[in-house]
Design a protein around this motif. Structure first.
Motif, short mmCIF file in Angstrom:
data_model
loop_
_atom_site.label_atom_id
_atom_site.label_comp_id
_atom_site.label_asym_id
_atom_site.label_seq_id
_atom_site.Cartn_x
_atom_site.Cartn_y
_atom_site.Cartn_z
N GLN A 133 59.58 -2.80 66.62
CA GLN A 133 59.29 -1.43 65.94
C GLN A 133 58.45 -0.47 66.78
OE1 GLN A 133 56.21 -3.09 62.97
NE2 GLN A 133 57.11 -2.37 61.44
N ALA A 220 68.74 -3.86 60.41
CA ALA A 220 68.09 -3.48 60.27
C ALA A 220 66.69 -2.55 60.90
CB ALA A 220 67.62 -3.55 58.61
N ASP A 224 66.86 1.91 62.36
CA ASP A 224 65.53 2.58 62.19
C ASP A 224 65.37 2.60 63.25
OD1 ASP A 224 65.25 1.74 59.49
OD2 ASP A 224 64.05 -0.29 59.67
N GLU A 225 65.22 2.03 64.08
CA GLU A 225 65.06 2.65 65.15
C GLU A 225 65.45 3.55 66.17
OE1 GLU A 225 61.93 1.72 66.97
OE2 GLU A 225 60.83 1.26 65.47
N GLN A 229 69.08 5.42 58.43
CA GLN A 229 68.52 4.49 57.61
C GLN A 229 68.96 2.82 56.99
OE1 GLN A 229 67.70 6.90 55.20
NE2 GLN A 229 66.06 8.61 55.67
N CYS A 230 68.14 2.42 56.10
CA CYS A 230 68.33 1.10 55.62
C CYS A 230 67.85 0.70 54.12
CB CYS A 230 68.32 -0.44 55.82
SG CYS A 230 69.47 0.14 58.05
N CYS A 231 69.19 0.45 53.06
CA CYS A 231 68.13 0.17 52.11
C CYS A 231 69.37 -0.80 50.73
CB CYS A 231 67.97 1.96 50.87
SG CYS A 231 69.11 2.66 51.30
N CYS A 237 64.52 -0.91 48.11
CA CYS A 237 64.13 -1.65 49.16
C CYS A 237 64.66 -2.99 49.60
CB CYS A 237 62.50 -1.82 48.91
SG CYS A 237 61.37 -0.16 49.97
N SER A 249 73.15 1.47 55.24
CA SER A 249 73.25 1.94 56.46
C SER A 249 73.65 3.33 56.69
CB SER A 249 73.07 0.59 57.34
OG SER A 249 72.38 1.42 58.47
#
Ligand code: IPD
Length: 265
Positions: A133, A220, A224-225, A229-231, A237, A249
């Motif tokens: 992260q 995920a 993100d990194e 994006q993911c949802c 969320c 994603s």
């Protein structure tokens, strides 16, 4: 480097080494027998269990207080544990059983409900996707980034697990619409690798109407990194209690295009 970073680099290194060790079980597997779980199209093998046992044992040796949330486990530990490993020992089990060499080991490490580290390893092509992260995503140690594409310039991956037949009509009507609006579509059989495919810029979008936490926790974070994006499919969320969820994603542009397309459909 801060103390936190060193800790997460050490945990990532532990996960990577252990996944590589466990992957030998997958590569050397023979006489694979599929046992059924919820139905005849939902399968597990002795190798799923052996990979999971090996991972848990090695993680426990180094981190004796760690808790576990794993696909092949009946009683899951608490998601808000101080140290939690979320494990899918073989994601893409049907591919594994049938010799489609596209499966992976997926491990996420979370603290009090936040995923800090993820590593997804595809032993067949020796691809290790990783993320810490706030530190970016990597493939075999090299930084990766999502592609800068909208839906019309994207290859799109989707999932359609056969053990959720009630979702098939909705899934395939979305696939039909996306097929017309994108470059091409893929159904590859591993949600974790679909996410890494997005992270590496190979696909612009991935969606599935029902996945489990172990399918997406590591992937995920990697997306993100990598700047994606993911949802959920509705743009929300993911559920904090770890219950099954839909997933969307992709690149920010491809996701915006997808939402517009879904509104019209
Ligand atoms: C499955 C795969 C598949 C996806 C399913 C997952 P498993 O995981 O990722 O692509 O469509 O939702 O459950 O059963 O092979 O670990």
């Amino acid at each position: 480097m801060t103390e936190h970073n060193t800790k997460y680099f050490d945990i990532l290194s532990l996960i990577e080494q252990t996944e590589r060790k466990a992957a030998k079980l997958i590569l050397q597997a023979h006489g694979i027998l599929a046992e059924t779980k919820s139905g005849k199209r939902d399968v597990v093998t002795e190798y799923d269990r052996r990979v999971q046992e090996l991972l848990m044992e090695e993680f426990r040796n180094v981190m004796p207080d760690a808790h576990f949330y794993c696909e092949e486990m009946n009683e899951q530990d608490r998601l808000d544990a101080e140290q939690l490993f979320i494990i899918d020992p073989i994601d893409g089990t049907m591919n594994f059983v049938r010799g489609f060499h596209h499966s992976c080991i997926s491990v996420a490490y979370a603290e009090r409900g936040t995923v800090r580290v993820g590593a997804v390893y595809n032993p067949y092509v020796d691809e290790m996707f990783t993320a810490i992260q706030g530190q970016g995503a990597k493939l075999n140690g090299h930084p990766i980034h999502v592609a800068e594409v909208g839906l019309s310039e994207s290859v799109v991956c989707f999932g359609s697990a056969p053990y959720n037949p009630e979702l098939a009509d909705e899934t395939f009507s979305l696939v039909r619409a996306v097929f017309d609006a994108s470059l091409d579509i893929r159904r590859e059989g591993s949600a974790a690798l679909d996410l890494c495919t997005v992270a590496a810029g190979r696909a612009g979008l991935y969606f599935e109407l029902r996945v489990s936490l172990w399918d997406y926790a590591a992937g995920a974070l990697i997306v993100d990194e990598a700047g994606g994006q993911c949802c959920t499919i509705d743009g929300n969320c993911f559920p904090s209690d770890g219950s099954r969820t839909s997933i969307l994603s992709g690149t920010p542009a491809a996701m915006a295009d997808f939402f517009r397309l879904r509104e019209k459909a």
